[in-house]
Design a protein around this motif. Structure first.
Motif, PDB file in Angstrom:
ATOM      1  N   ARG A  59       5.757   0.455  45.854  1.00 30.59           N
ATOM      2  CA  ARG A  59       5.808   0.995  47.251  1.00 30.59           C
ATOM      3  C   ARG A  59       6.575   2.293  47.002  1.00 30.59           C
ATOM      4  O   ARG A  59       6.163   3.395  47.459  1.00 30.59           O
ATOM      5  N   ARG A  60       7.907   2.381  46.339  1.00 24.97           N
ATOM      6  CA  ARG A  60       8.600   3.373  46.453  1.00 24.97           C
ATOM      7  C   ARG A  60       7.827   4.493  45.285  1.00 24.97           C
ATOM      8  O   ARG A  60       7.634   5.599  45.552  1.00 24.97           O
ATOM      9  N   GLN A  77       4.596   4.795  44.819  1.00 30.38           N
ATOM     10  CA  GLN A  77       3.535   5.314  45.618  1.00 30.38           C
ATOM     11  C   GLN A  77       4.063   6.433  46.725  1.00 30.38           C
ATOM     12  O   GLN A  77       3.560   7.531  46.555  1.00 30.38           O
ATOM     13  N   LYS A  78       5.119   5.841  47.279  1.00 36.13           N
ATOM     14  CA  LYS A  78       5.713   7.027  48.269  1.00 36.13           C
ATOM     15  C   LYS A  78       6.290   8.347  47.482  1.00 36.13           C
ATOM     16  O   LYS A  78       5.797   9.472  48.078  1.00 36.13           O
ATOM     17  N   ASP A  99       3.159  10.355  46.547  1.00 34.81           N
ATOM     18  CA  ASP A  99       2.341  10.931  47.871  1.00 34.81           C
ATOM     19  C   ASP A  99       3.080  11.862  48.251  1.00 34.81           C
ATOM     20  O   ASP A  99       2.657  12.871  48.831  1.00 34.81           O
ATOM     21  N   ALA A 100       4.578  12.068  48.110  1.00 35.43           N
ATOM     22  CA  ALA A 100       5.448  12.978  48.671  1.00 35.43           C
ATOM     23  C   ALA A 100       5.329  14.213  47.776  1.00 35.43           C
ATOM     24  O   ALA A 100       6.049  15.237  47.794  1.00 35.43           O
ATOM     25  N   ASP A 132      15.553   5.983  44.163  1.00 37.34           N
ATOM     26  CA  ASP A 132      14.217   6.831  43.920  1.00 37.34           C
ATOM     27  C   ASP A 132      14.568   7.556  42.768  1.00 37.34           C
ATOM     28  O   ASP A 132      13.442   7.933  41.991  1.00 37.34           O
TER      29      ASP A 132
END
Length: 154
Positions: free
Chosen positions: A37-38, A40-41, A44-45, A6
């Motif tokens: 996906r990471r 997007q995560k 979003d966070a 990340d």
């Protein structure tokens, strides 16, 4: 909780937000879908506040940097809100910080030339009462950037 991948994704996006997901996935050794996906995560966070293009100041005609140190005798909420609005309406003021110490605020201005500082100064003092303004001209940029360290994020 962020892991090393990340952090690598965030560091890479800071360097080039236009990087394709495929190139980013290759850099961090993930599949395309896992990397997507990471990303997007992380968005979003709230780790990615926004994606922007950084323009070349020379090509944009604003190569000069001036820092204005501001003192005021006013510290009311109304005055601070007026000050925020005034500086928000002056595009040459690209950063503003409230300070501790001898001065109350520091403003970073980008200008076509040093002489243009007077135009901005007059715009500012016509709209908001200030006690003292002292300006310094940047002679050389030794380090500049928008990146922040990624190793402190949790």
């Amino acid at each position: 909780m962020l892991d090393d991948r990340d952090r690598k994704i965030l560091a890479a996006l800071q360097e080039d937000a236009g990087l394709s997901v495929a190139d980013l996935a290759e850099q961090v050794a993930l599949s395309l879908s896992a990397c997507s996906r990471r990303i997007q995560k992380l968005e979003d966070a709230g780790y990615v506040a926004r994606r922007i293009a950084v323009l070349d100041r020379g090509r944009m005609g604003v190569p000069t940097t001036v820092y204005a140190l501001v003192k005021t005798v006013h510290h009311s909420d109304d005055w601070i809100e007026l000050f925020r609005k005034v500086i928000a309406d002056i595009p040459e003021i690209v950063e503003a910080h409230r300070l501790t110490g001898h001065y109350d605020y520091i403003l970073k201005l980008v200008l076509p030339r040093v002489e243009h500082y007077d135009v901005i100064y007059k715009q500012l003092v016509r709209k908001v009462e200030l006690f003292d303004v002292s300006a310094s001209i940047s002679m050389e940029t030794l380090k500049a950037g928008l990146s922040v360290p990624v190793n402190y994020a949790e």
